[in-house]
Motif scaffolding. Sequence first.
Motif, short mmCIF file in Angstrom:
data_model
loop_
_atom_site.label_atom_id
_atom_site.label_comp_id
_atom_site.label_asym_id
_atom_site.label_seq_id
_atom_site.Cartn_x
_atom_site.Cartn_y
_atom_site.Cartn_z
N ILE A 1 -7.37 10.84 -5.34
CA ILE A 1 -6.58 9.64 -5.07
C ILE A 1 -5.41 9.99 -4.16
N ASP A 2 -5.29 9.26 -3.05
CA ASP A 2 -4.12 9.48 -2.20
C ASP A 2 -3.47 8.18 -1.73
N HIS A 3 -4.00 7.04 -2.18
CA HIS A 3 -3.40 5.74 -1.88
C HIS A 3 -3.46 4.85 -3.13
N ILE A 4 -2.51 3.97 -3.26
CA ILE A 4 -2.52 2.97 -4.32
C ILE A 4 -2.20 1.62 -3.69
N VAL B 1 10.32 2.32 4.47
CA VAL B 1 9.18 3.15 4.84
C VAL B 1 8.71 4.05 3.71
N ARG B 2 9.54 4.26 2.71
CA ARG B 2 9.17 5.10 1.58
C ARG B 2 9.62 4.43 0.28
N VAL B 3 9.05 4.84 -0.85
CA VAL B 3 9.41 4.29 -2.15
C VAL B 3 10.90 4.48 -2.44
N ALA B 4 11.46 5.58 -1.96
CA ALA B 4 12.88 5.83 -2.18
C ALA B 4 13.76 4.78 -1.53
N ASP B 5 13.23 4.05 -0.54
CA ASP B 5 14.01 3.02 0.15
C ASP B 5 13.98 1.68 -0.59
N VAL B 6 13.15 1.56 -1.60
CA VAL B 6 13.00 0.28 -2.31
C VAL B 6 14.24 0.02 -3.16
N THR C 1 6.36 -0.44 -7.55
CA THR C 1 6.46 0.98 -7.23
C THR C 1 6.86 1.83 -8.43
N ASP C 2 7.50 1.22 -9.42
CA ASP C 2 7.90 1.98 -10.61
C ASP C 2 6.71 2.43 -11.44
N HIS C 3 5.53 1.83 -11.20
CA HIS C 3 4.37 2.11 -12.04
C HIS C 3 3.36 3.07 -11.41
N TYR C 4 3.61 3.51 -10.19
CA TYR C 4 2.52 4.18 -9.48
C TYR C 4 2.11 5.51 -10.11
N LEU C 5 3.05 6.21 -10.77
CA LEU C 5 2.68 7.49 -11.38
C LEU C 5 1.68 7.31 -12.53
N GLN C 6 1.69 6.12 -13.14
CA GLN C 6 0.72 5.86 -14.22
C GLN C 6 -0.71 5.86 -13.66
N LEU D 1 0.85 -1.18 0.00
CA LEU D 1 0.00 0.00 0.00
C LEU D 1 0.89 1.24 0.00
N LEU D 2 0.71 2.07 -1.02
CA LEU D 2 1.47 3.30 -1.15
C LEU D 2 0.60 4.47 -0.70
N ASP D 3 1.17 5.31 0.15
CA ASP D 3 0.46 6.47 0.69
C ASP D 3 1.21 7.72 0.25
N PHE D 4 0.62 8.44 -0.72
CA PHE D 4 1.30 9.66 -1.19
C PHE D 4 0.48 10.91 -0.88
N ALA D 5 -0.27 10.83 0.23
CA ALA D 5 -1.04 12.00 0.65
C ALA D 5 -0.11 13.14 1.02
N GLY D 6 1.09 12.80 1.52
CA GLY D 6 2.00 13.86 1.92
C GLY D 6 2.96 14.26 0.82
N ASP D 7 3.48 13.30 0.03
CA ASP D 7 4.50 13.60 -0.98
C ASP D 7 4.28 12.66 -2.16
N VAL D 8 3.78 13.22 -3.26
CA VAL D 8 3.50 12.40 -4.43
C VAL D 8 4.77 11.92 -5.10
N THR D 9 5.89 12.62 -4.88
CA THR D 9 7.15 12.22 -5.53
C THR D 9 7.85 11.10 -4.78
N ASP D 10 7.52 10.90 -3.51
CA ASP D 10 8.14 9.85 -2.72
C ASP D 10 7.13 9.31 -1.72
N PRO D 11 6.20 8.47 -2.21
CA PRO D 11 5.13 7.98 -1.34
C PRO D 11 5.67 7.14 -0.18
#
Length: 395
Positions: free
Chosen positions: A134-137, A75-80, A90-95, A45-55
């Motif tokens: 949308i704020d979660h994926i 804890v964040r996509v940047a850590d993957v 996680t590479d597809h979430y912006l789509q 579950l990705l939560d980008f309510a706070g930062d869409v560039t690094d959920p």
Amino acid sequence: MGGDERRMHVRAYNHWVSLLKGRPFPSIEDLDPGNVADFGAHGVLLDFAGDVTDPGIGYLGSKLRDECRLGGDIVRVADVPGRSLLSRLTDHYLQIIANRAPIGFEAEFVSLRGCTTLYRGILMPFAAADGGGIDHIYGVINWKDVADPVVQARLDAELGAAVLAGPRGAGEASAWADGPLADRGAAATGHADLAMTGSLADALMMARETAAAVRAADTRSRSALYRALGRAHDFSLAADDDRETYLRLVTEAGLTIQPRAPMTPMVKLVFGPDYDKTRLTEFAAVLGHARRHGIAAGRLPTFLDGFEGGIKAIVAAERQARRPAGTAPHAPTLGERPVIARLPLAVEAATGDAVVLVARMGADGVLDIVAGIADHDLATRALKTQDRTAIAHKP
């Protein structure tokens, strides 16, 4: 990928649909990512309510975490980690944000463990609890490792050889003693009809192993293909010494032997009847050519390697050899004929139109063009005349 993976993909989407309740997107409040049927362990579950560039990563399923060998510090996509299975999601979430709809995808990649992995995933958008955007994926992914193609081919070939050379099951036949195949005794098991021993079994096993490696790796290596064809030729020669077993193999495989294409069943037994039909036809021509020229067992790869033009040239030679005596070769069309010269000339004709040039020989040996006529029928008659003249003067 098998049906289980596809069903997981579909089940996840169906669950998302069940949460819509007439809304454009389900509410994140309705999702319990850790307890979703049987695919929660495969989810993130990705939560980008706070930062869409690094959920942030609000949830990571146990099986997905174990597969990626991740600890509790993600804890964040940047850590993957890159090249991890999780990064495939996680590479597809912006789509999702751009399309505002679920997106499914499948592909393969080489993981951090060095394994080729097939995967199928789906990402689905969820709306904020207050009914906003949308704020979660939520993503679900399933995967399977792929065996090395050469190793898999060898396993397949060995399994096929074991079936072919397996013992006749006399005990199994009794269970079918009152069946429609009762008069065939041990052959009623099906496997008994495939049993064979000796040089033919060995030749087919080796041919199938080499051919399967070529198929599995989709190799374009000429030497590998020539080796596979060589073993197919060796099998065809061995079949001459055990015709009864060969005919039984052909029948059990559902193949037929046609007088005009006797080598076709050979290559289908080796490469598989589902192989590309054009390639099977070419391979049959190669075996037929080897037969016509008396190539001995073990010698075909060397013969092919020294044949100018390779397999395509052999196919052409075989077609020429099968052509009835006195049959004229195919005359090339206008579009097939090679260009012998090019010159600019003002003629009213479209691209590809036939144009007849009228010329006289100059004193210096150079043609002087005196006219250009755009006339397809006239050009066709001229070419036919030229072809007849060339054949008449051919030594």
